[in-house]
Design an enzyme around this catalytic site. Structure first.
Site, PDB file in Angstrom:
ATOM      1  CG  HIS A 105      49.080  38.731  39.973  1.00 36.97           C
ATOM      2  ND1 HIS A 105      49.248  38.945  38.533  1.00 36.97           N
ATOM      3  CD2 HIS A 105      48.022  38.372  40.312  1.00 36.97           C
ATOM      4  CE1 HIS A 105      48.164  38.629  38.059  1.00 36.97           C
ATOM      5  NE2 HIS A 105      47.293  38.209  39.112  1.00 36.97           N
ATOM      6  CG  ASP A 159      52.719  38.160  37.278  1.00 32.58           C
ATOM      7  OD1 ASP A 159      52.054  38.529  38.172  1.00 32.58           O
ATOM      8  OD2 ASP A 159      52.731  36.903  36.786  1.00 32.58           O
ATOM      9  CD  GLU A 194      48.151  34.357  39.951  1.00 31.47           C
ATOM     10  OE1 GLU A 194      47.453  33.665  40.249  1.00 31.47           O
ATOM     11  OE2 GLU A 194      48.153  34.856  38.544  1.00 31.47           O
ATOM     12  CD  GLU A 195      48.006  35.775  35.372  1.00 29.36           C
ATOM     13  OE1 GLU A 195      47.677  34.714  35.215  1.00 29.36           O
ATOM     14  OE2 GLU A 195      47.076  36.794  35.384  1.00 29.36           O
ATOM     15  CG  HIS A 223      44.127  34.582  31.820  1.00 30.43           C
ATOM     16  ND1 HIS A 223      44.410  33.584  32.405  1.00 30.43           N
ATOM     17  CD2 HIS A 223      44.261  35.585  32.719  1.00 30.43           C
ATOM     18  CE1 HIS A 223      44.771  33.657  33.398  1.00 30.43           C
ATOM     19  NE2 HIS A 223      44.885  34.921  33.650  1.00 30.43           N
TER      20      HIS A 223
HETATM   21  N1  BES Z   1      43.091  36.254  38.877  1.00 31.29           N
HETATM   22  C1  BES Z   1      43.370  35.060  38.580  1.00 31.29           C
HETATM   23  C2  BES Z   1      42.830  33.890  39.472  1.00 31.29           C
HETATM   24  C3  BES Z   1      41.299  33.974  39.184  1.00 31.29           C
HETATM   25  C4  BES Z   1      40.545  33.531  37.895  1.00 31.29           C
HETATM   26  C5  BES Z   1      40.350  34.525  40.022  1.00 31.29           C
HETATM   27  C6  BES Z   1      39.298  33.513  37.584  1.00 31.29           C
HETATM   28  C7  BES Z   1      39.008  34.564  39.837  1.00 31.29           C
HETATM   29  C8  BES Z   1      38.529  34.137  38.770  1.00 31.29           C
HETATM   30  C9  BES Z   1      44.723  34.641  38.389  1.00 31.29           C
HETATM   31  O1  BES Z   1      45.804  35.660  37.907  1.00 31.29           O
HETATM   32  C10 BES Z   1      44.964  33.545  37.432  1.00 31.29           C
HETATM   33  O2  BES Z   1      44.798  33.557  36.300  1.00 31.29           O
HETATM   34  N2  BES Z   1      45.380  32.356  37.921  1.00 31.29           N
HETATM   35  C11 BES Z   1      45.845  31.104  37.222  1.00 31.29           C
HETATM   36  C12 BES Z   1      46.730  30.145  37.756  1.00 31.29           C
HETATM   37  C13 BES Z   1      48.050  30.433  37.596  1.00 31.29           C
HETATM   38  C14 BES Z   1      48.779  29.167  38.474  1.00 31.29           C
HETATM   39  C15 BES Z   1      48.545  30.247  36.202  1.00 31.29           C
HETATM   40  C16 BES Z   1      44.570  30.607  36.665  1.00 31.29           C
HETATM   41  O3  BES Z   1      43.518  30.288  37.286  1.00 31.29           O
HETATM   42  O4  BES Z   1      44.594  29.720  35.683  1.00 31.29           O
HETATM   43 MN    MN Z   2      45.308  37.528  38.739  1.00 33.57          MN
HETATM   44 MN    MN Z   3      45.207  35.842  35.792  1.00 33.91          MN
END
Ligand code: BES
Ligand code: MN
Ligand code: MN
Length: 463
Positions: free
Chosen positions: A97, A99, A161-162, A426
């Site tokens: 992604h 974003d 995605e975020e 994040h």
């Molecule tokens: N890359 C992350 C997912 C992730 C987090 C994989 C920690 C491995 C370890 C993805 O970009 C993400 O942050 N996903 C969000 C979900 C979304 C619906 C906002 C999350 O997990 O909060």
């Molecule tokens: Mn991610």
């Molecule tokens: Mn993320």
């Protein structure tokens, strides 16, 4: 059994070398992407997300993809690029992604969030890892093959995605044929360490809601009425406190718990990786990975109430909070959200009025990490990293994986990534380990090669 053509070791070590050669240019491209503030969640920066999609599409075209398009279905722009499969070869979908999360307080970053900066072998900046490095990995693997890998390759780079991928199902429905693949590689997860790769085999789901508590129809002098009528913030705080027991276990009824793999995750590592302050204890019971990967978690992620700076001696009439829940693999996100809402509606003290507004849900996912594609992936990881990959769960969520799996039930899904325990996705000072980028790109290049060397029908790949 699928028919194996003899594997050429020379071709494999040449690929390792090619990745090394293309890496400087890939890194420069990654840096250009990081300079674009592609925060879809910030309405003021949506143009930047369009600029970012544009930049991604130009990079893919320059890398030799024939058919590159920017698409959207009422949401953020995504990029789809396609390289046709040689006859009989499988097609691999590479996901990332473009974003990124908002940067938070810029002043707290050691170097400017959107100016990529190298320190000690790490590249700092928002999105250097999550997930612009996913794009860089795909670019590096494709370039290492001289733009002509022995498999079909479709790259799909999403732009929201975020924000929970709200228009992804519409995109999938609209572009189903173009996105169809035998193998799906999602480069958006973590690694066990900078030296040991992970194959992510389970992800938690998520659900959130906003709970508003009211106790009074207007604010009151706290001296005149305090001690007799409740303020809404105290009621809200007690309600939120009811979400956990005294040990920090989630206290909402009816939530699902799975069983995590038996992997050792020492307490010192929790302290170091999480930055837990001295004297602050862990919460919850069970092993670390059980709590992280296989149990539900609830977090209060925001509160709207009177700010300290403008606080006066007034009983607050209403206050609200956003509550976010992680759901163990095997649980249903909607049922879990219902359970959370029921709990909030039933646990307010003093008869305080509660209104809950449901938010987003994303399903958890557990992958069957076996079969010829996983065998090929494990071999590619071993060669690229020099050690075996750990089958790991993650506490985070990638809700669209369940959607992809439902749309393409025959496809084998691999969740890889370029993050490591020090990435700080994040948060402030997000960074990418440049060695991890090289090893991840090498593994992906090798995987494309070995999938191309194995003549497999679509059906035999899945089993
Ligand atoms: N890359 C992350 C997912 C992730 C987090 C994989 C920690 C491995 C370890 C993805 O970009 C993400 O942050 N996903 C969000 C979900 C979304 C619906 C906002 C999350 O997990 O909060
Ligand atoms: Mn991610
Ligand atoms: Mn993320």
């Amino acid at each position: 059994m699928p028919h194996q053509r003899p594997t050429s070791l020379a071709a494999m070590s040449e690929l390792v070398e090619s990745v090394r050669e293309v890496l400087p240019s890939v890194r420069a491209d990654l840096e250009d992407l990081v300079r674009i503030e592609s925060v879809w969640a910030d309405p003021a920066r949506r143009d930047e997300v369009h600029r970012s999609a544009d930049a991604v599409s130009k990079l893919l075209s320059a890398a030799g993809f024939e058919d590159v398009r920017i698409v959207s279905e009422g949401g953020a722009p995504a990029v789809i690029a396609h390289h046709p499969a040689p006859p009989g070869a499988p097609t691999v979908l590479l996901y990332a992604h473009h974003d990124v999360q908002p940067e938070g307080d810029r002043g707290q970053w050691q170097s400017a969030p959107f100016e990529p900066t190298e320190r000690d072998g790490r590249l700092y900046g928002r999105g250097t890892a999550d997930d612009k490095a996913g794009i860089a990995t795909h670019l590096a693997a494709f370039r290492a093959h001289g733009g002509n890998p022995p498999v079909g390759v479709t790259v799909f780079v999403e732009g929201e995605e975020e924000s929970g991928s709200p228009s992804l199902s519409a995109l999938l429905a609209k572009h189903r044929e173009e996105l169809a693949a035998d193998v799906i590689v999602i480069a958006d997860s973590d690694n066990w360490s900078t030296e040991i790769p992970s194959l992510t085999v389970t992800l938690r789901g998520m659900a959130d809601c906003v709970v508003e508590v009211s106790t009074l129809d207007h604010g009151l002098h706290s001296g005149m009425w305090g001690g007799v009528v409740p303020d809404a913030l105290s009621a809200l705080v007690r309600l939120l406190a009811s979400l956990h027991d005294d040990d920090g276990n989630v206290a909402v009824e009816g939530l699902h718990e799975a069983v995590a793999a038996d992997v050792d995750f020492p307490p010192e590592r929790v302290r170091a990786d999480a930055g837990l302050l001295d004297g602050v204890t862990e919460i919850g019971s069970g092993s670390v990975v059980q709590r992280l990967w296989a149990k539900p978690a609830i977090t209060v992620i925001g509160i709207d109430t009177t700010a300290v700076a403008s606080a006066s001696n007034t009983l607050t009439p209403r206050a609200k909070a956003k509550v976010s829940m992680r759901i163990a693999p095997g649980g249903d996100a909607r049922e879990h959200l219902d359970a959370l809402i029921r709990h909030l509606e039933q646990h307010a003290p003093w008869g305080a009025r509660v209104t809950v507004t449901p938010g987003d849900v994303g399903q958890p996912y557990a992958i069957d990490a076996s079969g010829p594609v996983y065998d090929a992936a494990r071999a590619a990881f071993r060669q690229a990293w020099g050690v075996d990959a750990v089958d790991a769960g993650v506490g985070g969520s990638i809700p669209f994986i369940a959607e992809f799996a439902a749309a393409f039930p025959e496809a084998k899904i691999l969740v890889t990534g370029v993050e490591d325990p020090n990435t700080q996705a994040h948060s402030i000072d997000e960074s990418l380990d440049l060695g991890v980028l090289e090893r991840a790109a090498t593994a992906e290049a090798l995987l494309l090669e070995s999938l191309g060397q194995t003549e497999m029908s679509r059906r035999s790949l899945a089993t």
